[in-house]
Motif scaffolding. Structure first.
Motif, PDB file in Angstrom:
ATOM      1  N   THR B  45      -2.036  11.075  -3.530  1.00 25.22           N
ATOM      2  CA  THR B  45      -1.813  10.178  -4.657  1.00 25.22           C
ATOM      3  C   THR B  45      -2.634   8.933  -4.374  1.00 25.22           C
ATOM      4  O   THR B  45      -3.167   8.798  -3.269  1.00 25.22           O
ATOM      5  CB  THR B  45      -0.329   9.808  -4.740  1.00 25.22           C
ATOM      6  N   PRO B  46      -2.732   8.008  -5.347  1.00 25.12           N
ATOM      7  CA  PRO B  46      -3.478   6.778  -5.071  1.00 25.12           C
ATOM      8  C   PRO B  46      -2.976   6.045  -3.820  1.00 25.12           C
ATOM      9  O   PRO B  46      -3.743   5.396  -3.126  1.00 25.12           O
ATOM     10  CB  PRO B  46      -3.249   5.939  -6.338  1.00 25.12           C
ATOM     11  N   LEU B  47      -1.684   6.175  -3.503  1.00 25.10           N
ATOM     12  CA  LEU B  47      -1.150   5.501  -2.322  1.00 25.10           C
ATOM     13  C   LEU B  47      -1.468   6.278  -1.054  1.00 25.10           C
ATOM     14  O   LEU B  47      -1.487   5.754   0.041  1.00 25.10           O
ATOM     15  CB  LEU B  47       0.360   5.317  -2.460  1.00 25.10           C
ATOM     16  N   HIS B  48      -1.662   7.578  -1.191  1.00 18.60           N
ATOM     17  CA  HIS B  48      -1.979   8.419  -0.037  1.00 18.60           C
ATOM     18  C   HIS B  48      -3.237   9.196  -0.349  1.00 18.60           C
ATOM     19  O   HIS B  48      -3.204  10.389  -0.648  1.00 18.60           O
ATOM     20  CB  HIS B  48      -0.829   9.386   0.258  1.00 18.60           C
TER      21      HIS B  48
END
Lengths: 448, 327
Positions: B45-48
């Motif tokens: 995801t954008p965070l990971h």
């Protein structure tokens, strides 16, 4: 390294500022308090009986033992030995303290080349009133000449001296079958042979060192500086100087000198691993070699300095320092008593035992001193060579009254010869011009 | 959650044999790789984000670049002077002198190193500690109180951040010299108390971290200004305070130029000056070269500051993150 050099430059700038301020104050004060008639040897004895505290700024390591001995002999006196930096760092601190009017020590170690600056600024005591004249024959002529500087005033007492000698790595010379040079022409040949035999080996290092250059000019018979009060002559075109530049230019042109600064870590490493094969330096060097280059013990030997004319025996001084009593000292009599104790008699002998090189005739001629063997130099009696050199130091040398400043601009002028096509002669000319300009700005009469 | 859904889907596919024959290999394969991936790490995801090889390499290089000097220092602290000259710089010499070096560093010249260490601690505690207290008080006041001349103070502080300490060193020396304070610990402590950057940081932090409404509520409830500051504002300011403390501690610990011009008496040297004095010893006639002790001394000098960083790191991190998200 970069921060170090910029700090140095800043310190240099500070030194200049301090000198300016100092000279300004010196011009303002009159000559009535020149030190004569204020004190006598009797006052010195009285001060010793009374006791007190003496602050000494010095970096010379053997003084520690002397201070202990002095306190033992005069229990009422407390000696506080402070290492306020070495060389020009200490002079900057000293002049700042003198200018600021507080914090100056009672006794300060000052190298011979820097003494003139303090003497002409009248910021140090004339020691003749305290009874220092009687030591005229106690010290060897070179150092005594340096502390009296032509006049009758005695600005300091000589602590040590640095008659030059030739230190060479015998192992390296033997390995490549090269003869140890006895003249500077042979030295150039040896430099070529060594570097050809192994491109990693250089005969010596040089990146432009005012002290080393002036010492070799001194040995060659050059006398570029003449000082008479505030009349100064600077001339780097005499015969001796020309002889030096002709030889040294060959070494520079053929890139036979290692681009390593003296006293840097790389320098110590080079002395240890044999890539710097020789040093022409003061007789105080054994102490530095023994402690700093222990790994090369047994490899090195001492020989007389190579000569400019075959068969000659001329030498010069390199380094050496004195103890002076600043005008700002709080207890001048006690300060003188310590200075006298540390530089003459048993104090001087103690320091020689601890590894210092003497400026006193008695120590220099003593059998114990001459017979000392140096395990570091393969059991050689090196002091005999040093003593011989001390006797043969060329006479009538003098430094500028503002040599500290002049040395600080050496690398900006002569230093160019080491990194660009500028010749040494042109570099010395630039150094001469800059020194003349500065001297005039300071109120000296230069080259009139 | 997602894992069980996938398995349920593949289970539901089992009843129909014809579909099973066609879909089985693909489904089985997909579900196997899918579960393996999902069990191993989180989805991209954008965070990971997906790991990037070039980025890893660059980060690795930077890490190496950062750690190499430290490794060099540790390795060379185990050598004596001969070992320093004749062994490879990034590997150990034949003999290890580590403990011997440490003992000699601590006892050389009558144990002057320990004295310098204590001096440095004094300068850090009094100087950096004092600087933090002043920055917190000043920053809070500037952020939360209206008073005439606030804009002028702002201009002065911003201006002061831009003036390098080195430029002020000589004027400060002359001033302290006139007051007779040179060569005393005060000459190092007093200038260290002023930290324009710390003040600015605390100001910005206080403006964000301490809601004015909270202070107003406290005032309405009858709390005095001092009590409000200590019981309400100060805990909220803690992350910022630790950040400023850390910055001033590092700055004071590493301070070289100020003590250099102020202090002449080696008894009052901080470690930075002391180590330099040892280095300068090798640069004079008759002086003793102690490169091995300088290297070991340098290692001992950075140990406390590394320890402080590791201990205060989490406070500092939360401090940097505070105020970055609008809630």
């Amino acid at each position: 390294m970069r921060t170090h050099s910029s700090t140095r430059r800043l310190l240099g700038a500070l030194a200049v500022l301090a000198t300016l301020a100092l000279t300004a104050t010196a011009c303002g004060s009159d000559d009535s308090n020149a030190g004569t008639g204020e004190s006598s040897p009797k006052d010195v004895q009285a001060a010793l009986d009374k006791g007190g505290k003496v602050t000494v700024w010095a970096w010379e390591p053997t003084l520690k033992k002397v201070a202990e001995d002095f306190e033992k002999k005069y229990p009422k006196v407390d000696i506080e030995l402070i290492n306020a930096g070495t060389g020009d760092k200490q002079y900057t601190a000293l002049q700042n303290a003198m200018t600021a009017g507080s914090g100056a020590p009672d006794v300060a170690q000052i190298e011979y080349y820097a003494l003139g600056q303090f003497a002409i600024g009248k910021s140090i005591e004339n020691l003749s009133a305290y009874g220092a004249q009687k030591y005229g024959t106690t010290f060897t002529p070179g150092p005594w000449n340096a502390v009296t500087q032509g006049g009758e005033a005695i600005h300091a007492l000589p602590m040590d001296s640095g008659p030059m000698a030739f230190f060479y790595n015998k192992k390296v010379f033997d390995k490549h079958g090269i003869a140890v040079p006895t003249t500077w022409d042979e030295y150039v040949d040896a430099a070529r042979a060594l570097h050809k035999a192994d491109p990693k080996i250089f005969i010596t290092n040089d990146t432009g060192d005012a002290g080393a250059t002036t010492s070799l000019i001194w040995q060659a018979g050059g006398r570029p500086y003449k000082t008479d009060g505030t009349d100064v002559t600077i001339d780097f075109t005499d015969k001796g100087t020309k002889q030096y530049t002709a030889t040294w230019q060959k070494l520079l042109d053929e890139k036979l000198l290692a681009p390593v600064s003296s006293w840097s870590d790389a320098w110590y490493k080079g002395l240890a691993d044999g890539s710097l094969a020789t040093l022409s330096i003061g007789a105080w060097m054994p102490a530095n070699l023994t402690s700093g280059v222990a790994a090369a013990s047994g490899d090195w030997r001492v020989a007389p300095l190579p000569q400019w004319t075959k068969g000659d025996k001329t030498s010069a001084e390199n380094g050496g320092s004195s103890l002076a009593v600043p005008k700002a000292a709080k207890n001048k009599e006690l300060a003188y008593a310590f200075t006298e104790f540390a530089t003459t008699g048993t104090g001087a002998s103690t320091r020689v035992t601890e590894g210092a090189f003497p400026a006193t005739r008695a120590d220099l001629e003593s059998k114990a001193f001459l017979d000392t063997t140096f395990p570091y130099f393969g059991g050689q009696q090196a002091n005999r060579i040093f003593a011989e050199s001390a006797r043969n130091v060329g006479a009538n040398w003098s430094y500028l009254p503002y040599q500290v400043y002049a040395n600080s601009i050496f690398n900006d002028t002569v230093g160019k010869a080491y990194v660009s096509p500028t010749t040494l002669t042109d570099g010395l000319k630039a150094w001469q011009d800059a020194s003349i300009t500065y001297g005039k700005d300071q109120g000296f009469t230069v080259n009139k | 959650m997602t894992t069980s859904l996938t398995t349920a889907a593949s289970d539901s596919a089992t009843p129909s044999p014809d579909r099973r024959a066609a879909a089985a290999p693909a489904t089985a394969q997909r579900s196997r790789t899918g579960t393996a991936k999902r069990r191993g790490r989180l989805p991209h995801t954008p965070l990971h984000p997906r790991p990037s090889l070039p980025l890893t390499l660059v980060t690795g290089l930077v890490l190496l670049y950062t750690l190499l000097p430290l490794a060099w220092l540790v390795i060379n602290a185990t050598k004596d002077q001969n070992g320093l000259f004749d062994s490879f710089g990034l590997w150990f010499a034949d003999e290890t002198h580590f403990w011997d070096n440490i003992t000699r560093t601590l006892t050389y010249d009558d144990g002057v190193f320990v004295r310098w260490l204590l001096n440095t601690l004094l300068y850090v505690v009094a100087g950096a500690g004092g600087a933090t207290v002043l920055a917190v008080l000043g920053g809070y006041a500037l952020a939360k109180y209206e008073f005439p001349g606030r804009r002028a103070v702002f201009a002065v502080v911003i201006g002061a951040v831009a003036v390098p300490g080195t430029a002020l060193a000589v004027p400060t020396f002359l001033m302290f010299s006139n007051m007779g304070l040179t060569n005393t610990p005060w000459a190092v402590i007093i200038p260290s108390l002023i930290s324009p950057f710390g003040l600015y940081l605390m100001w910005v932090f206080a403006a964000e971290a301490v809601p004015t409404e909270l202070l107003e509520a406290a005032r309405i409830d009858g709390s005095g200004e001092l009590r409000t500051f200590f019981t309400i504002a100060l805990p909220l300011l803690m992350p910022g305070t630790v950040t400023v403390l850390l910055f001033s501690m590092v700055a004071t610990w590493n301070n070289y130029f100020l003590p250099l011009i102020m202090i002449k008496d080696p008894d009052w040297y901080p470690l930075t000056l002391g180590l330099n004095a040892w280095n300068a010893q090798a640069q004079t006639a008759g002086g003793e070269a102690v490169f091995d002790l300088i290297i070991t001394g340098s290692l001992l000098t950075i140990v406390p500051i590394v320890a402080v960083f590791l201990l205060l790191q989490r406070y500092w991190q939360s401090g940097l993150a505070a105020g970055s998200v609008k809630e």
